[in-house]
Design a protein around this motif. Structure first.
Motif, PDB file in Angstrom:
ATOM      1  N   ASP A  11       0.851  -1.180   0.000  1.00 16.96           N
ATOM      2  CA  ASP A  11       0.000   0.000   0.000  1.00 16.96           C
ATOM      3  C   ASP A  11       0.895   1.241   0.000  1.00 16.96           C
ATOM      4  N   PRO A  12       1.344   1.652  -1.194  1.00  8.64           N
ATOM      5  CA  PRO A  12       2.317   2.729  -1.253  1.00  8.64           C
ATOM      6  C   PRO A  12       1.720   4.115  -1.143  1.00  8.64           C
ATOM      7  N   THR A  13       0.431   4.250  -0.799  1.00 10.97           N
ATOM      8  CA  THR A  13      -0.199   5.568  -0.758  1.00 10.97           C
ATOM      9  C   THR A  13       0.542   6.515   0.169  1.00 10.97           C
ATOM     10  N   GLY A  14       0.878   6.041   1.358  1.00 12.33           N
ATOM     11  CA  GLY A  14       1.579   6.900   2.311  1.00 12.33           C
ATOM     12  C   GLY A  14       2.928   7.338   1.784  1.00 12.33           C
ATOM     13  N   LEU A  15       3.619   6.446   1.095  1.00 15.87           N
ATOM     14  CA  LEU A  15       4.917   6.785   0.522  1.00 15.87           C
ATOM     15  C   LEU A  15       4.769   7.843  -0.564  1.00 15.87           C
ATOM     16  N   ARG A  16       3.696   7.749  -1.361  1.00 16.15           N
ATOM     17  CA  ARG A  16       3.516   8.729  -2.429  1.00 16.15           C
ATOM     18  C   ARG A  16       3.184  10.094  -1.856  1.00 16.15           C
ATOM     19  N   VAL A  17       2.407  10.140  -0.800  1.00 12.18           N
ATOM     20  CA  VAL A  17       2.122  11.417  -0.142  1.00 12.18           C
ATOM     21  C   VAL A  17       3.413  12.042   0.371  1.00 12.18           C
ATOM     22  N   GLU A  18       4.241  11.214   0.977  1.00 10.98           N
ATOM     23  CA  GLU A  18       5.522  11.689   1.483  1.00 10.98           C
ATOM     24  C   GLU A  18       6.410  12.184   0.330  1.00 10.98           C
ATOM     25  N   ALA A  19       6.378  11.448  -0.776  1.00 10.67           N
ATOM     26  CA  ALA A  19       7.176  11.834  -1.939  1.00 10.67           C
ATOM     27  C   ALA A  19       6.708  13.162  -2.516  1.00 10.67           C
ATOM     28  N   ASN A  20       5.407  13.366  -2.584  1.00 11.80           N
ATOM     29  CA  ASN A  20       4.882  14.631  -3.096  1.00 11.80           C
ATOM     30  C   ASN A  20       5.271  15.808  -2.204  1.00 11.80           C
ATOM     31  N   ALA A  21       5.342  15.562  -0.902  1.00 10.35           N
ATOM     32  CA  ALA A  21       5.758  16.622   0.018  1.00 10.35           C
ATOM     33  C   ALA A  21       7.208  17.029  -0.241  1.00 10.35           C
ATOM     34  N   VAL A  22       8.077  16.041  -0.510  1.00  7.36           N
ATOM     35  CA  VAL A  22       9.470  16.359  -0.851  1.00  7.36           C
ATOM     36  C   VAL A  22       9.519  17.134  -2.160  1.00  7.36           C
ATOM     37  N   LEU A  23       8.705  16.719  -3.141  1.00  6.52           N
ATOM     38  CA  LEU A  23       8.658  17.414  -4.415  1.00  6.52           C
ATOM     39  C   LEU A  23       8.265  18.876  -4.231  1.00  6.52           C
ATOM     40  N   ALA A  24       7.292  19.124  -3.349  1.00  4.27           N
ATOM     41  CA  ALA A  24       6.847  20.491  -3.114  1.00  4.27           C
ATOM     42  C   ALA A  24       8.000  21.368  -2.626  1.00  4.27           C
ATOM     43  N   ARG A  25       8.825  20.827  -1.743  1.00  6.72           N
ATOM     44  CA  ARG A  25       9.992  21.592  -1.292  1.00  6.72           C
ATOM     45  C   ARG A  25      10.984  21.800  -2.425  1.00  6.72           C
ATOM     46  N   LEU A  26      11.151  20.784  -3.244  1.00  6.64           N
ATOM     47  CA  LEU A  26      12.123  20.848  -4.336  1.00  6.64           C
ATOM     48  C   LEU A  26      11.751  21.934  -5.336  1.00  6.64           C
ATOM     49  N   VAL A  27      10.470  22.088  -5.611  1.00  2.22           N
ATOM     50  CA  VAL A  27      10.029  23.076  -6.611  1.00  2.22           C
ATOM     51  C   VAL A  27       9.510  24.351  -5.962  1.00  2.22           C
ATOM     52  N   SER A  28       9.743  24.483  -4.635  1.00  2.84           N
ATOM     53  CA  SER A  28       9.331  25.688  -3.888  1.00  2.84           C
ATOM     54  C   SER A  28       7.843  25.954  -4.027  1.00  2.84           C
ATOM     55  N   ASP A  29       7.029  24.902  -3.862  1.00  2.00           N
ATOM     56  CA  ASP A  29       5.581  25.021  -3.963  1.00  2.00           C
ATOM     57  C   ASP A  29       4.984  25.039  -2.555  1.00  2.00           C
ATOM     58  N   ASP A  30       4.397  26.155  -2.182  1.00  4.66           N
ATOM     59  CA  ASP A  30       3.797  26.294  -0.854  1.00  4.66           C
ATOM     60  C   ASP A  30       2.317  25.955  -0.844  1.00  4.66           C
ATOM     61  N   THR A  31       1.755  25.647  -2.017  1.00  2.00           N
ATOM     62  CA  THR A  31       0.308  25.414  -2.091  1.00  2.00           C
ATOM     63  C   THR A  31      -0.060  23.972  -1.764  1.00  2.00           C
ATOM     64  N   GLY A  32       0.922  23.076  -1.814  1.00  2.00           N
ATOM     65  CA  GLY A  32       0.636  21.663  -1.575  1.00  2.00           C
ATOM     66  C   GLY A  32       0.037  20.965  -2.768  1.00  2.00           C
ATOM     67  N   ARG A  33       0.058  21.633  -3.939  1.00  2.00           N
ATOM     68  CA  ARG A  33      -0.547  21.033  -5.130  1.00  2.00           C
ATOM     69  C   ARG A  33       0.468  20.277  -5.988  1.00  2.00           C
ATOM     70  N   ALA A  34       1.736  20.363  -5.644  1.00  2.00           N
ATOM     71  CA  ALA A  34       2.759  19.676  -6.454  1.00  2.00           C
ATOM     72  C   ALA A  34       2.521  18.178  -6.425  1.00  2.00           C
ATOM     73  N   GLN A  35       2.490  17.566  -7.592  1.00  2.00           N
ATOM     74  CA  GLN A  35       2.242  16.138  -7.702  1.00  2.00           C
ATOM     75  C   GLN A  35       3.248  15.528  -8.669  1.00  2.00           C
ATOM     76  N   LEU A  36       3.769  14.387  -8.313  1.00  6.48           N
ATOM     77  CA  LEU A  36       4.671  13.677  -9.203  1.00  6.48           C
ATOM     78  C   LEU A  36       3.927  13.161 -10.427  1.00  6.48           C
ATOM     79  N   ARG A  37       4.600  13.181 -11.567  1.00  9.22           N
ATOM     80  CA  ARG A  37       4.046  12.513 -12.739  1.00  9.22           C
ATOM     81  C   ARG A  37       3.957  11.006 -12.446  1.00  9.22           C
ATOM     82  N   ASP A  38       3.096  10.320 -13.190  1.00  8.66           N
ATOM     83  CA  ASP A  38       2.930   8.892 -12.945  1.00  8.66           C
ATOM     84  C   ASP A  38       4.247   8.132 -13.110  1.00  8.66           C
ATOM     85  N   ASP A  39       5.000   8.449 -14.173  1.00 12.06           N
ATOM     86  CA  ASP A  39       6.254   7.731 -14.386  1.00 12.06           C
ATOM     87  C   ASP A  39       7.331   8.154 -13.388  1.00 12.06           C
TER      88      ASP A  39
END
Length: 729
Positions: A11-39
């Motif tokens: 059940d990787p849902t929790g891992l993907r949420v965590e990954a998206n949070a790291v992505l948000a920091r990486l792209v300086s997104d404060d809105t929480g809308r940053a999402q990884l592409r499927d690939d």
């Protein structure tokens, strides 16, 4: 595997949420809308949860760096060791360090420009303070690093990343032998350490080869992610202009119309410097970026482009990979690269973070000659390779490149590349002090080298076809990279019509012609004998005595430039019949002489330290162009009202000798006894009692001029001023 790891696999849902949070920091997104592409997520999941190996082939700007930075953050939280990223260019490393910091990832680099920091960086790694270590592929075979640092690093690595992984394949346009050393590192990685390879420029053949080189080809659970390569922001176009002056004039007239700031690529260093000078005179703020640019100046140029303080960097392929400026508005090529894959990679620098960017190709007639030159430095023939192996086998000690170079017929850069290939193949080994033969059997893969050469020829033809194509240009490039989803883009000049006129103003054209037709290039004298001459029986070493050196000389132009080079290349081509000096070339040489005499330090400058005026002309004997060189010397003597004193001629031993075109030591060995000053010429030099002009057709390395000038100085010339039609540089 831990219970956390098992939960993430099921059940990787929790891992993907965590990954998206790291992505948000990486792209300086404060809105929480940053999402990884499927690939992107598929790759991260494979690396973090599955500890698998993955090869990601995706277009520039897709977000490949996000994959390894997000994966690094997640792996470090789970107790993994640092990520090691093998990265090819300093510009790319600098971008990656800055990007990592945004995600609160501590990244450090070990490369040729920061050797004073290596000890402290290694201490930080040992203390667990480094999340990401970036190393150049060349560092992997540095003896100290390979034997002392690499084993510990491999044992502690939590993730291995190979960036710009197409460099692994000799089918690719930018093959680097050092990359293949990654096979050794892969073999030494503990079981379960994930590996990620990324590139934007790999066709199906290169993708398969990279997978095999990385060991992913034999991994049943390896993940290969290959996406469509369309760049929706890029509008591609080609402008066919009649000559180099028209292309330079077009830039002067239209550069200001291009959006934002960008890159102007040239094929040679000489062209980059010419274009930079011309555009500055036209009022543009531009900077040059080439292999000759000092590291500090490169970094300043990068910063100026990032901050839009320059309209453009005029660059060679030294700025090819990894430079990240999301709002780069244009890429112009003044001259066509020899590979559509290399071209796609370079144009991919533009339009990563803007809706529209312009990409223009301005091909030139001289492109083919430049392609041929670069093709001439391919892997050496078998007899030269065997000769090198024999020399190493017979030596009772390691041989450095300077020590080995005089003993083989290879220029140092080509010799080093060959040794790296042999090292990877196990035939030689780099150790402290140089290179040694291992004694392991080695086979020359002539069939593969021939296939690679054939592939290079096909790539060159593809670039000719691209420039002439009436179909969609983006679709053409995507098909060259085996993108099965390729379709007309609707944006390029063939799909939507050209957005730029090929017209140039008379004023800009006159200015460009004046600049390109301005003759004269300084020819620096040789001041040091090459190392290792004693090994080939020549008793010369160290600095050439001032009393035996030539002075600074002049050439009409460089063969590699886009001005006089275009006139000189066909004149000096091997297939061109010998003949008298053409009038236009002779008149240009007279202009060079006049400017030289009146310029700073010239004999007519009037300065107190100005040298004496030449009192005679001496030519260098020529096997292939005796009429050309002889008539040039005679014209100069006639116009300058000086006597033609004679010619430095070949000795009987030197008549049939052909100077090496590879390395300096071998060239000097051949030239050392090849020339003589006749008694008649020696008497004329003593009687003239002054400086002489030494006239030749071409200076490829400067050693013919150095050797013949030394003979003239020793025979009585008080100074020697070399004058040639062209220099090879």
């Amino acid at each position: 595997m831990s219970s956390t790891g098992l939960a993430e696999l099921t059940d990787p849902t929790g891992l993907r949420v965590e990954a998206n949070a790291v992505l948000a920091r990486l792209v300086s997104d404060d809105t929480g809308r940053a999402q990884l592409r499927d690939d992107q997520w598929r790759a991260i999941e494979a690396l973090v949860a599955g500890k698998r190996r993955a090869l990601v082939v995706q277009r520039t700007g897709w977000g490949k760096s996000a994959v390894y930075f997000v994966a690094t953050s997640l792996l470090r939280r789970r107790g993994s060791g640092p990520t090691v990223i093998v990265s090819p260019l300093l510009a790319l490393m600098r971008n990656q360090v800055e990007a990592a910091a945004k995600a609160k990832i501590h990244a450090r680099t070990i490369n040729s420009s920061n050797s004073e920091e290596w000890s402290s960086i290694q201490a930080e790694i040992a203390a667990g303070e480094v999340d990401v270590l970036l190393v150049s592929p060349e560092r992997l075979n540095n003896p100290d690093f390979r034997d002392e640092v690499l084993p510990q690093l491999a044992a502690a690595t939590g993730l291995l990343v190979v960036d710009e992984a197409h460099c692994i394949s000799d089918w690719g346009h930018d093959f680097r032998p050092d990359y293949r050393r990654l096979r050794t590192m892969l073999a030494e990685l503990p079981a379960g350490v994930p590996v990620l390879a990324t590139t934007a420029t790999a066709n199906a053949r290169v993708t398969a080869d990279v997978a095999e080189q990385l060991g992913t080809g034999g991994e049943s659970d390896a993940l290969v992610l290959r996406g469509p390569l369309d760049r929706e922001s890029l509008s591609l176009g080609v402008l066919q202009l009649p000559d180099a002056a028209s292309r330079l004039a077009w830039l002067a007239d239209h550069l200001g119309e291009l959006p934002g700031s960008g890159i102007i690529y040239t094929l040679t260093v000489a062209a980059a410097e010419e274009v930079t000078t011309s555009l500055r005179r036209a009022g543009y703020t531009v900077a040059s970026y080439t292999g000759r640019t000092e590291n500090a100046d490169r970094q300043q140029a990068e910063e100026d482009l990032l901050a839009n303080r320059v309209k453009a960097l005029v660059a060679t392929s030294a700025l090819g990979m990894g430079f990240d400026k999301p709002d780069l508005g244009f890429v112009v090529h003044l001259g066509s690269p020899s590979s559509p894959i290399a071209y796609y990679q370079q144009v991919g620098r533009a339009g990563r973070g803007v809706e529209h960017a312009e990409v223009l190709l301005l091909p030139g007639k001289e492109d083919e000659a430049i392609w041929q030159y670069f093709a001439s430095v391919a892997f050496p023939p078998e007899e030269l390779v065997r000769r090198t192996l024999d020399v190493l086998a017979q030596a009772n000690r390691p041989l450095s490149l300077p020590a080995l170079e005089p003993l083989v017929e290879l220029r140092r850069t080509r010799l080093e590349t060959m040794l790296k290939v042999l090292d990877v193949d196990g035939a030689v080994r780099r150790v402290k002090g140089g290179w040694t033969a291992t004694g392991q059997p080695w086979a020359y893969d002539a069939e593969r080298f021939a296939r690679v050469a054939q592939q290079r020829g096909a790539e060159q033809q593809a670039m000719r076809d691209y420039a002439r194509s009436t179909g969609c240009r983006m679709e053409f490039l995507r098909r060259q990279l085996d993108d099965e989803t390729a379709a007309p883009c609707g944006r390029c000049d063939n799909c939507a019509g050209s957005r730029f006129s090929d017209k140039v103003s008379d004023a800009a054209l006159d200015t460009a012609r004046g600049e390109l037709n301005r003759p004269g290039v300084e020819v620096e004298p040789r001041k040091m004998w090459p190392t290792g001459l004693a090994a080939v029986g020549i008793g010369l070493k160290g600095r050439i005595p001032a009393s035996e050196q030539s002075a600074s000389g002049r050439a009409l132009g460089r063969l590699s430039d886009i001005g006089w080079g275009n006139r000189l290349r066909p004149l000096l081509a091997p297939q061109t019949p010998d003949g008298p000096i053409p009038d236009d070339v002779a008149q240009a040489v007279v202009t060079v002489l006049s400017d030289w005499a009146k310029g700073p330090g010239g004999w007519a400058s009037g300065g107190s330290d100005a040298p004496a005026r030449p009192v005679g002309v001496v030519t260098v004997a020529s096997r292939s162009r005796p009429e050309l060189v002889g008539s040039l010397g005679a014209r100069i003597a006639e116009i300058g009202r000086m006597p033609l004193l004679g010619s430095v001629t070949y000795t009987p031993e030197g008549t049939g000798a052909r100077p090496s075109r590879t390395n300096s030591a071998q060239r000097v060995r051949t030239l050392h006894d090849a020339f003589t000053v006749s008694p008649e010429l020696a008497e004329a030099l003593v009687s003239a009692d002054g400086p002489v002009l030494l006239v030749d057709d071409i200076s490829e390395t400067g050693w013919t001029l150095a050797v013949t000038a030394r003979l003239l100085r020793r025979a009585g010339a008080t100074e020697v001023f070399p004058l040639v039609l062209a220099v090879q540089a």
